[in-house]
Design an enzyme around this catalytic site. Sequence first.
Site, mmCIF file in Angstrom:
data_model
loop_
_atom_site.group_PDB
_atom_site.id
_atom_site.type_symbol
_atom_site.label_atom_id
_atom_site.label_comp_id
_atom_site.label_asym_id
_atom_site.label_seq_id
_atom_site.Cartn_x
_atom_site.Cartn_y
_atom_site.Cartn_z
ATOM 1 N N GLY A 1 -37.732 -29.731 66.071
ATOM 2 C CA GLY A 1 -39.565 -29.068 65.660
ATOM 3 C C GLY A 1 -40.303 -29.500 66.366
ATOM 4 N N LEU B 1 -31.874 -30.718 60.299
ATOM 5 C CA LEU B 1 -31.238 -31.405 61.800
ATOM 6 C C LEU B 1 -32.079 -30.589 62.696
ATOM 7 C CD1 LEU B 1 -27.965 -33.162 61.278
ATOM 8 C CD2 LEU B 1 -29.910 -34.041 61.688
ATOM 9 N N LYS B 2 -33.079 -29.406 62.099
ATOM 10 C CA LYS B 2 -33.817 -28.734 63.396
ATOM 11 C C LYS B 2 -34.728 -29.225 64.042
ATOM 12 C CE LYS B 2 -33.404 -25.092 64.678
ATOM 13 N NZ LYS B 2 -32.417 -23.871 65.449
ATOM 14 N N PHE C 1 -38.075 -31.382 43.136
ATOM 15 C CA PHE C 1 -37.554 -31.647 44.142
ATOM 16 C C PHE C 1 -37.941 -30.064 45.137
ATOM 17 C CE2 PHE C 1 -36.208 -34.747 42.263
ATOM 18 C CZ PHE C 1 -36.010 -35.551 42.726
ATOM 19 N N CYS D 1 -46.518 -33.045 51.171
ATOM 20 C CA CYS D 1 -45.880 -33.810 51.430
ATOM 21 C C CYS D 1 -44.804 -35.092 51.706
ATOM 22 C CB CYS D 1 -44.282 -33.225 49.924
ATOM 23 S SG CYS D 1 -45.319 -32.407 48.499
ATOM 24 N N ASN E 1 -37.763 -37.880 49.830
ATOM 25 C CA ASN E 1 -38.363 -37.252 51.304
ATOM 26 C C ASN E 1 -38.679 -37.903 51.920
ATOM 27 O OD1 ASN E 1 -39.026 -34.796 49.192
ATOM 28 N ND2 ASN E 1 -41.151 -35.261 49.167
ATOM 29 N N VAL F 1 -46.238 -26.388 42.103
ATOM 30 C CA VAL F 1 -45.608 -26.799 41.094
ATOM 31 C C VAL F 1 -45.680 -26.680 39.825
ATOM 32 C CG1 VAL F 1 -44.560 -28.936 40.738
ATOM 33 C CG2 VAL F 1 -44.873 -29.194 43.265
HETATM 34 P P1 NAD Z 1 -52.075 -28.879 44.504
HETATM 35 O O1 NAD Z 1 -52.819 -30.134 44.859
HETATM 36 O O2 NAD Z 1 -51.612 -27.642 44.747
HETATM 37 O O3 NAD Z 1 -52.188 -28.088 42.632
HETATM 38 C C1 NAD Z 1 -52.437 -29.387 41.791
HETATM 39 C C2 NAD Z 1 -53.588 -28.223 40.758
HETATM 40 O O4 NAD Z 1 -53.990 -29.440 39.972
HETATM 41 C C3 NAD Z 1 -54.947 -27.944 41.304
HETATM 42 O O5 NAD Z 1 -55.170 -26.678 41.808
HETATM 43 C C4 NAD Z 1 -55.901 -28.837 40.894
HETATM 44 O O6 NAD Z 1 -57.684 -28.384 40.643
HETATM 45 C C5 NAD Z 1 -55.323 -29.326 39.906
HETATM 46 N N1 NAD Z 1 -55.586 -30.338 39.032
HETATM 47 C C6 NAD Z 1 -56.140 -31.699 39.793
HETATM 48 N N2 NAD Z 1 -56.974 -32.581 38.595
HETATM 49 C C7 NAD Z 1 -56.327 -31.981 38.016
HETATM 50 C C8 NAD Z 1 -57.026 -32.748 35.726
HETATM 51 N N3 NAD Z 1 -57.640 -33.563 35.896
HETATM 52 N N4 NAD Z 1 -57.046 -31.053 35.275
HETATM 53 C C9 NAD Z 1 -56.558 -30.404 35.005
HETATM 54 N N5 NAD Z 1 -55.895 -29.913 36.584
HETATM 55 C C10 NAD Z 1 -56.302 -30.655 37.840
HETATM 56 O O7 NAD Z 1 -50.250 -29.659 44.241
HETATM 57 P P2 NAD Z 1 -49.405 -29.039 44.286
HETATM 58 O O8 NAD Z 1 -48.565 -29.143 45.474
HETATM 59 O O9 NAD Z 1 -48.451 -27.944 43.189
HETATM 60 O O10 NAD Z 1 -47.975 -31.070 44.068
HETATM 61 C C11 NAD Z 1 -48.229 -31.108 42.788
HETATM 62 C C12 NAD Z 1 -47.717 -32.511 42.607
HETATM 63 O O11 NAD Z 1 -46.258 -32.352 42.800
HETATM 64 C C13 NAD Z 1 -48.212 -33.985 44.280
HETATM 65 O O12 NAD Z 1 -48.147 -34.553 43.345
HETATM 66 C C14 NAD Z 1 -46.916 -33.011 44.748
HETATM 67 O O13 NAD Z 1 -46.582 -34.445 45.294
HETATM 68 C C15 NAD Z 1 -45.625 -32.938 43.879
HETATM 69 N N6 NAD Z 1 -45.177 -31.775 44.491
HETATM 70 C C16 NAD Z 1 -45.154 -31.249 45.215
HETATM 71 C C17 NAD Z 1 -44.159 -29.696 45.903
HETATM 72 C C18 NAD Z 1 -44.632 -28.909 46.752
HETATM 73 O O14 NAD Z 1 -43.627 -28.036 47.428
HETATM 74 N N7 NAD Z 1 -46.086 -28.425 47.115
HETATM 75 C C19 NAD Z 1 -42.703 -30.000 45.393
HETATM 76 C C20 NAD Z 1 -42.738 -30.959 45.256
HETATM 77 C C21 NAD Z 1 -43.289 -32.125 44.818
HETATM 78 C C1 UGA Z 2 -40.075 -31.425 51.298
HETATM 79 C C2 UGA Z 2 -39.168 -30.642 50.733
HETATM 80 O O1 UGA Z 2 -37.984 -30.457 51.262
HETATM 81 C C3 UGA Z 2 -39.177 -30.693 49.007
HETATM 82 O O2 UGA Z 2 -37.764 -31.273 48.220
HETATM 83 C C4 UGA Z 2 -40.283 -31.933 48.258
HETATM 84 O O3 UGA Z 2 -39.748 -31.518 46.608
HETATM 85 C C5 UGA Z 2 -41.572 -31.437 49.031
HETATM 86 O O4 UGA Z 2 -41.178 -31.624 49.968
HETATM 87 C C6 UGA Z 2 -41.695 -31.730 48.303
HETATM 88 O O5 UGA Z 2 -41.866 -32.823 47.493
HETATM 89 O O6 UGA Z 2 -43.338 -31.653 48.040
HETATM 90 P P1 UGA Z 2 -41.873 -28.510 51.740
HETATM 91 O O7 UGA Z 2 -42.657 -29.365 52.498
HETATM 92 O O8 UGA Z 2 -42.395 -27.817 51.141
HETATM 93 O O9 UGA Z 2 -40.460 -29.681 51.399
HETATM 94 O O10 UGA Z 2 -40.782 -27.923 53.042
HETATM 95 P P2 UGA Z 2 -39.825 -28.448 54.410
HETATM 96 O O11 UGA Z 2 -39.336 -26.839 53.497
HETATM 97 O O12 UGA Z 2 -38.841 -29.642 53.418
HETATM 98 O O13 UGA Z 2 -40.101 -28.964 55.223
HETATM 99 C C7 UGA Z 2 -41.149 -29.687 55.819
HETATM 100 C C8 UGA Z 2 -41.375 -29.964 56.919
HETATM 101 O O14 UGA Z 2 -39.963 -30.661 57.419
HETATM 102 C C9 UGA Z 2 -41.641 -28.665 57.607
HETATM 103 O O15 UGA Z 2 -42.935 -29.025 58.718
HETATM 104 C C10 UGA Z 2 -40.785 -28.501 58.229
HETATM 105 O O16 UGA Z 2 -40.805 -27.727 59.426
HETATM 106 C C11 UGA Z 2 -40.203 -29.552 58.677
HETATM 107 N N1 UGA Z 2 -39.164 -29.395 59.200
HETATM 108 C C12 UGA Z 2 -37.825 -28.906 57.955
HETATM 109 C C13 UGA Z 2 -38.265 -29.805 60.321
HETATM 110 O O17 UGA Z 2 -38.636 -30.211 61.175
HETATM 111 N N2 UGA Z 2 -36.945 -29.775 60.661
HETATM 112 C C14 UGA Z 2 -35.456 -29.207 59.685
HETATM 113 O O18 UGA Z 2 -34.870 -29.161 59.831
HETATM 114 C C15 UGA Z 2 -36.383 -29.263 58.264
#
Ligand code: NAD
Ligand code: UGA
Length: 457
Positions: free
Chosen positions: A274, A271-272, A169, A281, A228, A20
């Site tokens: 699996g 709706l896939k 998102f 997340c 989510n 993110v």
């Molecule tokens: P991540 O775990 O991949 O990365 C987080 C980073 O923050 C790490 O590199 C860690 O070293 C760093 N960090 C932690 N504490 C710190 C601090 N005190 N100072 C500086 N750096 C610090 O996280 P992510 O997957 O990018 O997710 C971040 C947030 O966004 C989470 O709350 C997650 O739920 C949310 N989110 C993730 C996704 C996604 O697709 N991964 C999508 C939407 C929302």
């Molecule tokens: C999901 C949400 O789609 C994002 O909108 C959100 O920002 C993110 O979580 C988050 O909060 O981190 P992500 O986990 O990256 O994103 O990937 P998705 O495409 O949502 O897939 C999640 C899981 O659901 C995977 O294991 C995927 O295989 C499964 N999935 C997805 C299914 O089993 N069926 C589907 O139809 C779609």
Amino acid sequence: MIELNNITNNKIAFIGAGVVGLTTAAFFASKGIYTIITDKNYSRLELIKNGKIPFYEPKLDQLVNVGLNNGTLVVEYDTTKAIQSSDIVFITVGTPPFEDGSIDLTYIKEATTTIAYSIRSYPAYKLIIIKSTVVPTTTSKIIKPIIDNILNDEGYEDKYPAILVNPEFLREGSAVHDTINPHIIVIGSNNGEGANILDKLYRQIYGNNIPIIHTTWENAELIKYANNSFLATKISFINTIANICSRINNADIDTIANAIGLDPRIGSLFLKAGPGYGGSCLPKDVKALIKFAESIGYKPRLLISVDETNEYQSLEVVNLAEKAVSSLEGKVISILGLSFKKDTDDIRNSVSLKVIDHLLRNNACVKVHDPKSIEHVKAIFGNKIEYHTNVISCLTGADCCIIMVDWDEYKLLTNKDFNVMKDKNVIDVWRILDINKLTDIKYIALGRSNINKNDSI
Ligand code: NAD
Ligand code: UGA
């Protein structure tokens, strides 16, 4: 002073260089905004500084390198310095689960504390933007009190930061696309001015076509979990119907999903059927919302069931394999796909790992392949399983293969490729193979009539 007329003249810091933080920072930098990325993981920062991405995310390296080359994306090791040099600070640290599923806010607290001390030692008005996913009331009950405590003994009135909740998102695997094309922007606030500044920033970046929802902190926090959890609910629902399909004759989950998806009240996406949803997340957010609801005296029965249905689904896959080979004991099972979905190397909560675990408990011999995540999986299973960088060598001598992830290269597998197996049992969890072209294999698809209807699993 935050400049409102051309908001892109402001400096923006991102604390947390995960999917993110890094994607959003790189996108802002590509738009000409001076963007500072910081993280406490220095090896992560070192890679980024050298134009490399610490994880696999399509097209992100190009975006990062645009910012680095323009000088608009700056890597800063000192988080305090990053904060003090910025007008707008995004918190993008992880919010992982505790063992019981509740949210661990350690990193959020750390980042907030660093921000508050940075303001205390160098007072200036800032926007603090919580982009990490946090359960409702985190901002009012945890984040604001941390800032209040640290800034309580000085006259910070006009320097007191605006705190905003701005959930993300994007999806892994399409993080760059989703960041460039968000479907919505949510801004939660308790203070109109800060929210208006962020609104202006987003309008200058995205124009006027993206809906921006202004609301309370609590709504913004809960919108993210509701979103989510609803996606997770759709997946558990369709997996439930798929498991019914598997137990009756002439049924096919994709025909059913396509049909119900045409009802505009249902919609065709997510709706896939699996192996169950994985990733960093959906599983964690559903569990965290359950725990949060319970902590305020409400048992969210639907969400509990969504989570249980998902936990079960990996067993459904294992049962298909067991059915195919009679007994798993001593059988060679090839797993194709290890990441939680295609186009990422992320294995957090990957269902493949759960399936491997079940297979090993049943004394099967496991061989695995994945285009991107083999090294991460080695760190978990060590020498308990065999790793292959080539699909054919992974299939060679197998009694059964399970296609766990719909990576594009698996869709192209042919009769000839499966010929190297000892017994050609092929379990197609996502139904990606063209069965008309596969004449010579024992093909089993999740969600199509394969399991004897009298089975009780
Ligand atoms: P991540 O775990 O991949 O990365 C987080 C980073 O923050 C790490 O590199 C860690 O070293 C760093 N960090 C932690 N504490 C710190 C601090 N005190 N100072 C500086 N750096 C610090 O996280 P992510 O997957 O990018 O997710 C971040 C947030 O966004 C989470 O709350 C997650 O739920 C949310 N989110 C993730 C996704 C996604 O697709 N991964 C999508 C939407 C929302
Ligand atoms: C999901 C949400 O789609 C994002 O909108 C959100 O920002 C993110 O979580 C988050 O909060 O981190 P992500 O986990 O990256 O994103 O990937 P998705 O495409 O949502 O897939 C999640 C899981 O659901 C995977 O294991 C995927 O295989 C499964 N999935 C997805 C299914 O089993 N069926 C589907 O139809 C779609």
